[in-house]
Scaffold this motif. Structure first.
Motif, PDB file in Angstrom:
ATOM      1  N   ALA A 117       0.846  -1.201   0.000  1.00 23.01           N
ATOM      2  CA  ALA A 117       0.000   0.000   0.000  1.00 23.01           C
ATOM      3  C   ALA A 117       0.878   1.247   0.000  1.00 23.01           C
ATOM      4  O   ALA A 117       1.855   1.327   0.755  1.00 23.01           O
ATOM      5  N   GLU A 170      -0.693   6.428  -3.053  1.00 23.64           N
ATOM      6  CA  GLU A 170      -1.421   6.494  -4.326  1.00 23.64           C
ATOM      7  C   GLU A 170      -2.463   5.379  -4.373  1.00 23.64           C
ATOM      8  O   GLU A 170      -2.139   4.203  -4.186  1.00 23.64           O
ATOM      9  N   ALA A 171      -3.718   5.749  -4.608  1.00 20.21           N
ATOM     10  CA  ALA A 171      -4.788   4.760  -4.705  1.00 20.21           C
ATOM     11  C   ALA A 171      -4.533   3.867  -5.918  1.00 20.21           C
ATOM     12  O   ALA A 171      -4.206   4.361  -6.995  1.00 20.21           O
ATOM     13  N   ARG A 172      -4.667   2.549  -5.714  1.00 23.37           N
ATOM     14  CA  ARG A 172      -4.390   1.603  -6.785  1.00 23.37           C
ATOM     15  C   ARG A 172      -5.402   0.469  -6.748  1.00 23.37           C
ATOM     16  O   ARG A 172      -5.598  -0.159  -5.708  1.00 23.37           O
ATOM     17  N   ARG A 219      -5.020   1.822  -0.594  1.00 21.56           N
ATOM     18  CA  ARG A 219      -4.233   3.046  -0.398  1.00 21.56           C
ATOM     19  C   ARG A 219      -3.876   3.203   1.065  1.00 21.56           C
ATOM     20  O   ARG A 219      -4.531   2.662   1.936  1.00 21.56           O
TER      21      ARG A 219
END
Length: 113
Positions: free
Chosen positions: A38, A41-43, A65
């Protein structure tokens, strides 16, 4: 690969019977950091697919995230199925990181020559 949160198999609960979890080789590539890590940055992360394949009915995916000392799994997408969408999960970042490191170091699932 299956994902257990609070004693429940998240994939089994959200993917139609006969579906599969993500393949370990996809999430734990050799020589690269795991996709489970994690960051700020949202992934999106694919965790499973129904028996008919994700191309047909969609994949079980979650957005991963980090917010400081918390790792969040949210914004679930569930394959076409009557199963409910999993809830948003929050993990203590140090425990999450330790578990990901443990999984990355465990190579017993890889085929041996």
């Amino acid at each position: 690969m299956r994902f257990w949160v609070n004693g429940e198999d998240v994939v089994e609960g959200a993917v139609e019977e006969g579906g599969r979890g993500a393949l370990a080789a996809e999430l734990l590539p050799v020589g690269r950091p795991s996709l489970l890590r994690a960051t700020g940055e949202a992934r999106p992360l694919e965790l499973g697919e129904p028996e008919c394949t994700g191309g047909c009915c969609g994949y079980l995916s979650v957005v991963v995230r980090r917010f400081g000392e918390v790792v969040q799994w949210s914004d679930w997408e569930v394959p076409y199925a009557p199963a409910p969408t999993p809830p948003e999960f929050h993990f203590e970042a140090s425990q999450y990181d330790a578990e990901v490191a443990r999984v990355e170091a465990d190579l017993t699932w890889r085929a041996q020559p």
